[in-house]
Design an enzyme around this catalytic site. Structure first.
Site, PDB file in Angstrom:
ATOM      1  N   THR A 184       0.766  -1.182  -0.191  1.00  0.00           N
ATOM      2  CA  THR A 184       0.042  -0.013  -0.144  1.00  0.00           C
ATOM      3  C   THR A 184       0.925   1.141  -0.004  1.00  0.00           C
ATOM      4  O   THR A 184       1.466   1.793  -0.829  1.00  0.00           O
ATOM      5  CB  THR A 184      -0.841   0.003   1.075  1.00  0.00           C
ATOM      6  OG1 THR A 184      -0.090  -0.045   2.360  1.00  0.00           O
ATOM      7  CG2 THR A 184      -2.157  -1.023   1.047  1.00  0.00           C
TER       8      THR A 184
ATOM      9  N   LYS B 289       3.789  -7.004   3.704  1.00  0.00           N
ATOM     10  CA  LYS B 289       3.508  -5.566   3.587  1.00  0.00           C
ATOM     11  C   LYS B 289       3.211  -5.092   4.765  1.00  0.00           C
ATOM     12  O   LYS B 289       2.747  -5.678   5.729  1.00  0.00           O
ATOM     13  CB  LYS B 289       2.504  -5.190   2.378  1.00  0.00           C
ATOM     14  CG  LYS B 289       1.122  -6.001   2.944  1.00  0.00           C
ATOM     15  CD  LYS B 289       0.476  -4.628   3.781  1.00  0.00           C
ATOM     16  CE  LYS B 289       0.520  -3.318   2.985  1.00  0.00           C
ATOM     17  NZ  LYS B 289      -0.166  -2.497   4.098  1.00  0.00           N
TER      18      LYS B 289
ATOM     19  N   THR C 115      -2.051  -1.924   7.932  1.00  0.00           N
ATOM     20  CA  THR C 115      -2.175  -3.471   7.982  1.00  0.00           C
ATOM     21  C   THR C 115      -0.825  -4.095   7.772  1.00  0.00           C
ATOM     22  O   THR C 115      -0.136  -3.732   6.936  1.00  0.00           O
ATOM     23  CB  THR C 115      -3.093  -3.966   7.181  1.00  0.00           C
ATOM     24  OG1 THR C 115      -4.416  -3.426   7.516  1.00  0.00           O
ATOM     25  CG2 THR C 115      -3.215  -5.625   7.236  1.00  0.00           C
TER      26      THR C 115
ATOM     27  N   GLU D 122       6.774   4.771   7.240  1.00  0.00           N
ATOM     28  CA  GLU D 122       6.830   6.162   6.673  1.00  0.00           C
ATOM     29  C   GLU D 122       7.113   7.290   7.788  1.00  0.00           C
ATOM     30  O   GLU D 122       6.818   7.249   8.772  1.00  0.00           O
ATOM     31  CB  GLU D 122       5.369   6.478   6.002  1.00  0.00           C
ATOM     32  CG  GLU D 122       5.393   5.664   4.646  1.00  0.00           C
ATOM     33  CD  GLU D 122       4.402   6.451   3.872  1.00  0.00           C
ATOM     34  OE1 GLU D 122       4.038   7.725   4.000  1.00  0.00           O
ATOM     35  OE2 GLU D 122       3.587   5.689   3.071  1.00  0.00           O
TER      36      GLU D 122
ATOM     37  N   ASN E 222      -0.023  11.328   8.431  1.00  0.00           N
ATOM     38  CA  ASN E 222      -1.058  10.909   8.857  1.00  0.00           C
ATOM     39  C   ASN E 222      -2.335  11.777   9.585  1.00  0.00           C
ATOM     40  O   ASN E 222      -3.464  11.534   9.707  1.00  0.00           O
ATOM     41  CB  ASN E 222      -0.798  10.106  10.431  1.00  0.00           C
ATOM     42  CG  ASN E 222       0.040   8.873  10.052  1.00  0.00           C
ATOM     43  OD1 ASN E 222      -0.622   8.047   9.467  1.00  0.00           O
ATOM     44  ND2 ASN E 222       1.078   8.573  10.330  1.00  0.00           N
TER      45      ASN E 222
ATOM     46  N   SER F  25      -8.786  12.869   3.971  1.00  0.00           N
ATOM     47  CA  SER F  25      -9.853  14.023   3.743  1.00  0.00           C
ATOM     48  C   SER F  25      -8.993  14.660   2.450  1.00  0.00           C
ATOM     49  O   SER F  25      -8.061  14.129   1.775  1.00  0.00           O
ATOM     50  CB  SER F  25      -9.499  14.892   4.514  1.00  0.00           C
ATOM     51  OG  SER F  25      -8.274  15.182   4.919  1.00  0.00           O
TER      52      SER F  25
END
EC number: 2.3.1.35
Lengths: 386, 386
Positions: free
Chosen positions: A148, A170, A181, A261, A381, A386
């Site tokens: 992802t 992942k 996840t 990240e 995050n 949005s």
């Protein structure tokens, strides 16, 4: 051609495709098939009580220790979609079972992506159709398809005596948007009973995936599968199996930590000097989750006072007057008091090693891997759905 | 002249001075004296097991329910300074006792500031000398002197039937650099036994200071004192005392939440639909500490999936299929499934109200106040002691 990841062991095929679930148009579905002769399996799942529909389906499927295939998708977590989500997960599994001519109860499913978005089942069904027709030595493609926000694919291979263990994963240690996840699939051509697999997987997860704690968050979808085909004809001892599963799990967990990240530092927290390993884990986790400590690591700041304040709240035996702290093996606090040159230790590197001794004469010891808390973490995050 | 804060009730004097402990040169010491006729007191302290020397001294002093004076300093926490720290705290208390002609065992002390820095005792002793000679109606000056990274002083007054309760506090809900101790001093001219004071203070703290949870960190120095002079001659009922202490505590806690550094949102988390209040607190706290949720609040992002993933990990009874979430009283999730217009709720204001119903038919309910996780939080907390 040398096989990588999940198709490195004999007795496994895989396929990947672009079904259109990810808005990016990148590959987003994969299928892993155990071609036997044995179909033994074990799995561990998220401890979260809010679990995604695929977790419910997979938990039931693996209960008898037998799995023929696992379907993966990225881009949609199929979590918090109510009864429709359960029906969608079951329908995908049904289709896989029919195309592979196996029982639906022998098929697992893993999803990762946004929570609360209905699964685009037309795309899923078309994807499954393609996957079933394209099975082969495509472990690497599968590892790419389950990404992802991962920046790199994560694969591993462990070569044992006459048998092999492969894996893909992942996840970016919960650092990533929308709950990141962690999905892992390990495969082996060893011959092992479901009980052996379960023991090896639980022991390895406990010290690898379970102690990779980036921000304390735990996804609704976390799943680790271990599938065994028996195709090598070799039956390892429990100890040999444990060692290989541990090595593969450590490798994938390290890749996840490095790929988290927004991370600028990889922080390894070890706690000793307490009564039990469980208490040591509690204390290490409390520190690894403390935002003030994590911000100090981001700033390369040897602010050991924050370490003491954090571990002082942990559920672990300690002697509050005899706590020691080491940054990169340099003593910064002894007997709960700062050393003269504590502020001079260099934490500018990307890896920081923190050792805390809680001052109790006990055998408890544990290590937790975490990261710093950076500007980018907040940025990534706070600007997602949005 | 109308008195404010801690000198509003009869029977209390205070003084403040600039002793030079803060590098900024701002006022940094204060003394609060109970002039009687009664000297009853109660206190609550940090639950951290690593406690600063002043906490050790104050805990012992208040054990008999009697306190004549409390010395405050900002700029140095006197924490993790070993036996020297204990001696320094005791020496300051000794000096206060001698100058006021009271027993050292009746003097408390509170410090806030950097951890692990030796107390500059020459400055402390000169400061105490000045304070003892300047006692008067200086509640407001005392409230200013105990500030560290607080942007505003925090005071409160509750006028009851024939008696008064005043207070001052410092703290920015643990958001601030270097552990942001929370110090509070409440004073009253009511006549109340130490037991009454203790009951009132514990009940109020439980639902105010204890549920102000900005980042889960807990300081080594947190202290709340409640001192009663009996100077009004009025003995309130326990219920009346409880109500006044609760009102004052709520007022100061709200001021702390609003002043938390780096904050752009004040977030009130209420959990209901679980078996007990304690479980509701657990779940509310788990959510209030979840970084992914806090980042979403910073981004005004109604990402309810993060709420479910966070509360799913909480130690509380829940029905995982029947959880509801409301943002600003707007239902965004019902029966663990998103509502059609969930993403349209407006969270752009500075105050966000989150209500979670865990779906169990029980009386448990609790509210925790927290904040968002912002760029400034990371910035402030990564660039302090270095």
């Amino acid at each position: 051609m040398s096989s990588t990841g999940i198709t490195a062991p004999a007795g496994f095929t895989a396929a990947a495709t672009t079904a259109g679930i990810k808005p990016s148009g990148n590959p987003d579905m994969a299928l892993v098939v155990n071609t036997g002769p044995e179909y033994h399996a074990a799995a561990v799942f998220t401890r979260n009580r809010v679990v995604a529909s695929p977790v419910k389906v997979s938990r039931e499927a693996v209960a008898d220790g037998r799995i023929r295939a696992v379907l993966f998708n990225a881009g949609n977590a199929n979590a918090c979609n109510g009864a429709q989500g359960d029906r969608d997960a079951a329908a995908a599994v049904e289709q896989v079972a029919q195309l592979l001519d196996v029982a639906p109860a022998d098929v697992g499913v893993c999803s990762t992506g946004l929570i609360g978005e209905p699964m685009p089942m037309d795309k899923v069904h078309a994807g499954v159709e393609t996957l079933a027709g394209d099975l082969g030595d495509h472990g690497e493609d599968a590892a790419v398809a389950i990404m992802t926000t991962d920046l790199v694919k994560k694969e591993t291979v462990v070569n044992a005596e006459g048998w092999t263990l492969g894996g893909m994963g992942k996840g970016v240690g919960m650092m990533s948007p929308s709950l990141a996840t962690m999905l892992v699939c390990l495969t082996t051509d060893a011959s092992a009973t479901p009980e052996m697999l379960d023991e090896a997987l639980r022991a390895a997860s406990k010290v690898t995936f379970d102690t990779l704690d980036i921000d304390g968050s735990t996804s609704t979808n976390d799943t680790v599968f271990l599938l065994a085909s028996g195709a090598s004809g070799v039956t390892p001892t429990q100890a040999e199996l444990n060692a290989a599963v541990l090595q593969a799990s450590e490798d994938i967990a390290r890749q996840m930590q490095a790929d988290a990240e927004g991370v600028t530092k990889r922080v390894t927290v070890t706690v000793e000097g307490t009564s039990t390993d469980e208490q040591a884990v509690n204390a290490a986790r409390t520190l690894a989750r403390d935002n003030l400590f994590k911000c100090a690591m981001f700033g390369s700041d040897p602010n050991w006072g924050r370490v003491l304040a954090a571990v002082g709240m942990a559920d672990a035996d300690m002697d509050p007057d005899h706590i020691s702290v080491y940054f990169n093996r340099h003593a910064v606090c002894e007997n709960t008091t700062g050393t003269p040159d504590a502020r001079e230790v260099d934490l500018s590197g990307a890896d920081i090693d923190v050792l805390v001794n809680l001052g109790v004469d006990g055998p408890g010891r544990a290590t937790v891997r975490t990261t710093d808390l950076s500007h980018d973490y907040v940025h990534i995050n706070s600007a997602y759905s949005s």
